[in-house]
Structures are given as structure tokens and as C-alpha cells.
Design a protein around this motif. Sequence first.
Motif, PDB file in Angstrom:
ATOM      1  N   SER A 110     -32.620  12.325  14.944  1.00  0.00           N
ATOM      2  CA  SER A 110     -31.151  11.876  13.650  1.00  0.00           C
ATOM      3  C   SER A 110     -30.497  13.607  13.188  1.00  0.00           C
ATOM      4  O   SER A 110     -31.882  14.296  13.030  1.00  0.00           O
ATOM      5  N   HIS A 111     -29.619  13.736  12.758  1.00  0.00           N
ATOM      6  CA  HIS A 111     -29.446  14.549  11.930  1.00  0.00           C
ATOM      7  C   HIS A 111     -29.791  14.162  10.174  1.00  0.00           C
ATOM      8  O   HIS A 111     -30.109  15.243   9.464  1.00  0.00           O
ATOM      9  N   SER A 112     -30.609  12.222  10.573  1.00  0.00           N
ATOM     10  CA  SER A 112     -31.166  12.685   9.581  1.00  0.00           C
ATOM     11  C   SER A 112     -32.589  12.018   9.526  1.00  0.00           C
ATOM     12  O   SER A 112     -32.649  11.813  10.065  1.00  0.00           O
ATOM     13  N   THR A 113     -33.195  11.949   7.694  1.00  0.00           N
ATOM     14  CA  THR A 113     -34.621  11.189   7.790  1.00  0.00           C
ATOM     15  C   THR A 113     -34.615  10.375   6.787  1.00  0.00           C
ATOM     16  O   THR A 113     -34.387  10.455   5.708  1.00  0.00           O
ATOM     17  N   HIS A 114     -34.929   9.397   7.183  1.00  0.00           N
ATOM     18  CA  HIS A 114     -35.267   7.534   6.876  1.00  0.00           C
ATOM     19  C   HIS A 114     -34.049   8.187   5.348  1.00  0.00           C
ATOM     20  O   HIS A 114     -34.175   7.679   3.997  1.00  0.00           O
ATOM     21  N   GLY A 115     -32.677   7.761   6.350  1.00  0.00           N
ATOM     22  CA  GLY A 115     -31.661   7.515   5.043  1.00  0.00           C
ATOM     23  C   GLY A 115     -31.127   8.820   4.367  1.00  0.00           C
ATOM     24  O   GLY A 115     -30.306   8.585   3.525  1.00  0.00           O
ATOM     25  N   SER A 116     -31.402  10.156   4.396  1.00  0.00           N
ATOM     26  CA  SER A 116     -30.778  11.124   3.751  1.00  0.00           C
ATOM     27  C   SER A 116     -29.521  10.841   4.034  1.00  0.00           C
ATOM     28  O   SER A 116     -28.676  11.986   3.384  1.00  0.00           O
ATOM     29  N   MET A 117     -28.859  10.734   5.114  1.00  0.00           N
ATOM     30  CA  MET A 117     -27.597  11.454   5.371  1.00  0.00           C
ATOM     31  C   MET A 117     -27.131   9.689   6.541  1.00  0.00           C
ATOM     32  O   MET A 117     -27.789   9.726   7.710  1.00  0.00           O
ATOM     33  N   PRO A 118     -27.304   8.441   5.230  1.00  0.00           N
ATOM     34  CA  PRO A 118     -26.627   7.396   5.923  1.00  0.00           C
ATOM     35  C   PRO A 118     -25.595   7.126   6.189  1.00  0.00           C
ATOM     36  O   PRO A 118     -25.006   6.758   6.689  1.00  0.00           O
ATOM     37  N   THR A 119     -25.367   8.351   7.549  1.00  0.00           N
ATOM     38  CA  THR A 119     -23.685   7.790   9.063  1.00  0.00           C
ATOM     39  C   THR A 119     -24.425   6.919   9.875  1.00  0.00           C
ATOM     40  O   THR A 119     -25.464   6.057  10.581  1.00  0.00           O
ATOM     41  N   ALA A 120     -23.264   6.189  10.017  1.00  0.00           N
ATOM     42  CA  ALA A 120     -23.766   4.638  11.570  1.00  0.00           C
ATOM     43  C   ALA A 120     -24.393   5.803  12.309  1.00  0.00           C
ATOM     44  O   ALA A 120     -25.570   4.279  13.176  1.00  0.00           O
ATOM     45  N   SER A 121     -24.366   6.978  13.014  1.00  0.00           N
ATOM     46  CA  SER A 121     -25.487   7.488  14.073  1.00  0.00           C
ATOM     47  C   SER A 121     -26.706   7.172  13.459  1.00  0.00           C
ATOM     48  O   SER A 121     -28.084   6.857  14.497  1.00  0.00           O
ATOM     49  N   ALA A 122     -26.977   7.708  12.048  1.00  0.00           N
ATOM     50  CA  ALA A 122     -28.021   7.630  11.980  1.00  0.00           C
ATOM     51  C   ALA A 122     -29.126   5.714  11.731  1.00  0.00           C
ATOM     52  O   ALA A 122     -29.777   5.796  12.037  1.00  0.00           O
ATOM     53  N   LYS A 123     -28.274   5.577  11.492  1.00  0.00           N
ATOM     54  CA  LYS A 123     -28.158   4.295  10.722  1.00  0.00           C
ATOM     55  C   LYS A 123     -28.683   3.355  12.659  1.00  0.00           C
ATOM     56  O   LYS A 123     -29.876   2.111  12.435  1.00  0.00           O
ATOM     57  N   LYS A 124     -28.179   3.604  13.690  1.00  0.00           N
ATOM     58  CA  LYS A 124     -28.240   3.518  14.832  1.00  0.00           C
ATOM     59  C   LYS A 124     -29.850   3.751  15.519  1.00  0.00           C
ATOM     60  O   LYS A 124     -30.480   2.858  15.959  1.00  0.00           O
ATOM     61  N   VAL A 125     -30.276   4.897  14.853  1.00  0.00           N
ATOM     62  CA  VAL A 125     -31.403   5.315  15.287  1.00  0.00           C
ATOM     63  C   VAL A 125     -32.681   4.856  14.545  1.00  0.00           C
ATOM     64  O   VAL A 125     -33.884   4.382  15.300  1.00  0.00           O
ATOM     65  N   ALA A 126     -32.192   4.158  13.407  1.00  0.00           N
ATOM     66  CA  ALA A 126     -33.042   3.670  12.435  1.00  0.00           C
ATOM     67  C   ALA A 126     -33.529   2.291  13.156  1.00  0.00           C
ATOM     68  O   ALA A 126     -34.730   1.748  13.392  1.00  0.00           O
ATOM     69  N   ALA A 127     -32.544   1.946  13.518  1.00  0.00           N
ATOM     70  CA  ALA A 127     -32.492   0.752  14.174  1.00  0.00           C
ATOM     71  C   ALA A 127     -33.086   0.480  15.527  1.00  0.00           C
ATOM     72  O   ALA A 127     -34.115  -0.109  15.833  1.00  0.00           O
ATOM     73  N   ALA A 128     -32.929   1.331  16.145  1.00  0.00           N
ATOM     74  CA  ALA A 128     -33.779   1.666  17.930  1.00  0.00           C
ATOM     75  C   ALA A 128     -35.391   2.050  17.491  1.00  0.00           C
ATOM     76  O   ALA A 128     -36.348   1.248  18.512  1.00  0.00           O
ATOM     77  N   ALA A 129     -35.542   2.691  16.019  1.00  0.00           N
ATOM     78  CA  ALA A 129     -37.016   3.539  15.848  1.00  0.00           C
ATOM     79  C   ALA A 129     -37.646   1.638  15.448  1.00  0.00           C
ATOM     80  O   ALA A 129     -38.878   1.545  16.070  1.00  0.00           O
ATOM     81  N   ALA A 130     -36.803   0.671  14.447  1.00  0.00           N
ATOM     82  CA  ALA A 130     -37.596  -0.354  13.972  1.00  0.00           C
ATOM     83  C   ALA A 130     -37.756  -1.523  15.389  1.00  0.00           C
ATOM     84  O   ALA A 130     -38.981  -1.660  15.753  1.00  0.00           O
ATOM     85  N   LEU A 131     -36.829  -1.644  16.160  1.00  0.00           N
ATOM     86  CA  LEU A 131     -37.040  -1.966  17.527  1.00  0.00           C
ATOM     87  C   LEU A 131     -38.217  -1.593  18.220  1.00  0.00           C
ATOM     88  O   LEU A 131     -39.117  -2.938  18.567  1.00  0.00           O
ATOM     89  N   ALA A 132     -38.456  -0.524  18.515  1.00  0.00           N
ATOM     90  CA  ALA A 132     -39.586   0.160  19.302  1.00  0.00           C
ATOM     91  C   ALA A 132     -40.795  -0.204  19.082  1.00  0.00           C
ATOM     92  O   ALA A 132     -41.786  -0.371  19.552  1.00  0.00           O
ATOM     93  N   ARG A 133     -40.752  -0.474  17.777  1.00  0.00           N
ATOM     94  CA  ARG A 133     -42.107  -0.701  16.828  1.00  0.00           C
ATOM     95  C   ARG A 133     -42.208  -1.926  17.122  1.00  0.00           C
ATOM     96  O   ARG A 133     -43.645  -2.109  17.135  1.00  0.00           O
ATOM     97  N   GLU A 134     -41.466  -2.745  17.223  1.00  0.00           N
ATOM     98  CA  GLU A 134     -41.733  -4.142  17.541  1.00  0.00           C
ATOM     99  C   GLU A 134     -41.881  -4.484  19.518  1.00  0.00           C
ATOM    100  O   GLU A 134     -43.045  -5.119  18.983  1.00  0.00           O
ATOM    101  N   LEU A 135     -41.425  -3.488  20.115  1.00  0.00           N
ATOM    102  CA  LEU A 135     -41.874  -3.358  21.116  1.00  0.00           C
ATOM    103  C   LEU A 135     -43.234  -3.592  21.778  1.00  0.00           C
ATOM    104  O   LEU A 135     -43.469  -3.908  22.355  1.00  0.00           O
ATOM    105  N   ALA A 136     -43.612  -2.012  20.937  1.00  0.00           N
ATOM    106  CA  ALA A 136     -44.476  -1.779  21.002  1.00  0.00           C
ATOM    107  C   ALA A 136     -46.001  -2.766  21.029  1.00  0.00           C
ATOM    108  O   ALA A 136     -46.689  -2.935  21.111  1.00  0.00           O
TER     109      ALA A 136
END
Length: 354
Positions: A221-247
Motif C-alpha cells: 500500500s502507500h501506507s504502513t500500519h495506518g500511517s495514511m488511513p485512506t480507504a485503499s489502505a484500510k482495504k489492504v489491511a483488512a485483506a492482510a488480516a483475512l489472509a492470515r486467518e486463511l493461512a
Amino acid sequence: MTTPDISFPEANELTKHLFEVLKRHPKRIVFTEGQDERVIRVAAKLVEMEIVAPILLGDRNRIRAMAASMGVSLKFVNVLDPRTASDLDLFCRRLEKVERYRGREVADAREMMARPHNFAAMMIQYSQADGMVSGNQANPATIYRSLMNFVKPNPDVSKLYSVVAMVAPHLKHFGSEGMLFLTDCGVNPEPSVDELASFAVETGKLAEHFMGHPPRIAMLSHSTHGSMPTASAKKVAAAAALARELAKKQRLEYEIDGEVQADVALDLAAAEVKLRDTRAEKSADVLVFPNLDAANISFKLLEHVAGAQVYGHLLCGLTRPAAQVPKTVTVESLLGTAALVGVEAIKYRHLHPD
């Protein structure tokens, strides 16, 4: 006379491993656009290396004449014209059966199945070949359409997507071993949260198959762990959390971080400053991009400006291995892509033995 070695540089860390594996388990790879000097040279090289049994689709007389004019032997290379192939009638019957099941009729089954991309997709679906390489003279949409129409999807993956493997030992911070796996670089313009998570886990499996160890996965993302809390960054953060669950559900020991910037993913010094913890102990091996624009632009810059060697696109989300290469593909990249597809076919055979 075989292909001059000058066209094929020395194998790198990735291709050397692929060639060694295929030497023990050769596979049949079908090239949909056989009337191409690059494909002819690569086919001869694959035979010379004894790693792949190539199948070239196209006008047999034209391909053989081209090889003769190039001084390249087609010994042990199967040259096949879909229009006159013995399997054409069988594939037509199978097409008509599938279309009836879908509630549709085929206006001209022979004309449809004689198209090289459709014929090749049928070949890999029905085990007449182990993998498919296409795109050196065709548009990507043509290849995607053929594969989605004739090859069964992987039930564990939501959509067709692409992975590019890149090698660049001369570049700093280029993965933990001088190679990277990038996704999705060719198919989906704006992947959803679920799709990004699925792409991350499945690409991790692919990278582990080729590298021999669990990869570190970064969801960019253009953001690291909420450094730029845009909609696109939040989307990637949510995807990462879901990916960890799937793994975790699949008992995969993958380190998946996101959302993170590219420097955090690849440069340990930048990660130490921005993360301020011990999560980044090594560079990422897999980069998951938030959308197609970011992925495609990035890998093209790495290839054409930074000089990274590219293999693929591997087309994932199917039950059979396939790849789409660009029209500008070099013989070295084409050779390595065929090897990627071949080694992926070995994994398929382990999962689905005859």
C-alpha cells in the motif's frame, strides 16, 4: 543443428532449480503460437536439455520450413495443426457436451476448437499436455477467455489471477534470495478484500513450491500500519488480516504483513525505522499489490528500467498450469516460463495422481 547457446544465458538461481527438477520429471508443454522463431528456438533448447517435450501448434509445413531456415532441429518436437489433428473431433464432442450442460448451443464446434488457444486449453484439461504457454503473438484477453471456458477452475481460488516471477541478483533488497513473486500483475483491475487475501495465500503456496521454504508475504500500500488511513489502505489491511486467518486455517506457516509500503517490505533498514519491532527479519518474497495498475506498472519498471529478469505471467486459479507471456518476450524468459509451468505441473500431478 541445435539452438546456439549464445541466445540462452547461464541459468540463474531460480531457473537452475527448475531445470534440475524437470530433468528428473520432464513434462509436456504446448505452445499455442508455434509459428514464431523464439518458440522454435526454445522448443529445440528444451529437447536438448531433456526437460520438456514441446508441442508447437500451427501450420506444420510453415513451422518446419522456419526451423530449417534457422538451422534448428525439430527432432522430438511435436508440431501439431489443430485444424487437422486427430483429437479435433473428440474435442468438438466434448465442447458440445459441455455447452449443452451450460444450456447453450455451439454454432460451429470445429471452427471454435480449431483455434489454437481453445485447442491447447482442451489439451491440458484432458491431459494431452501437462501445461500451456501462450501470448507471444496473442492478446491476453484471448488466452484468459480460452482458459476460463475450457479448463476447470480451482475451487479454492475465487478468480483467475496472474503471478510474475522475477530474478535480479544485481539489485539490492530484491527478496530474501534475489527473487520475487508479484501478484496480480495481469488480470483483475480492482481485487476485493477476499480476492486479495486469496491471492496472497495461494501465491505463497506457489512461491514455497518454487523456493523450497515458506515465504514472507507483503501486502502493499502507500501506507504502513495506518500511517495514511485512506480507504485503499484500510482495504489492504483488512485483506492482510483475512489472509492470515486463511493461512492459519490451512496450517501454513507464512509471515503475512500488511498494509505496508514497498520499502518496508523489501529494505530491512526502512522496516526497522517504520515498524519499530522485530517483524521484518528478512525481505519479503511475495508482493501482493492493491490493484492491477500498481502491479503492472511496478513489474514493467523492474524489468525494463532495473533489468530484472521476468518469467510468466503464471495464470493461477485453474486446475491445470498455464502461462501468458508478453509479445516482447525474450527466448530466455520464454524458456524459464516454460520451466515454471512444467514444475507447476509436477505439483499438480502430486496432488491429483492418475
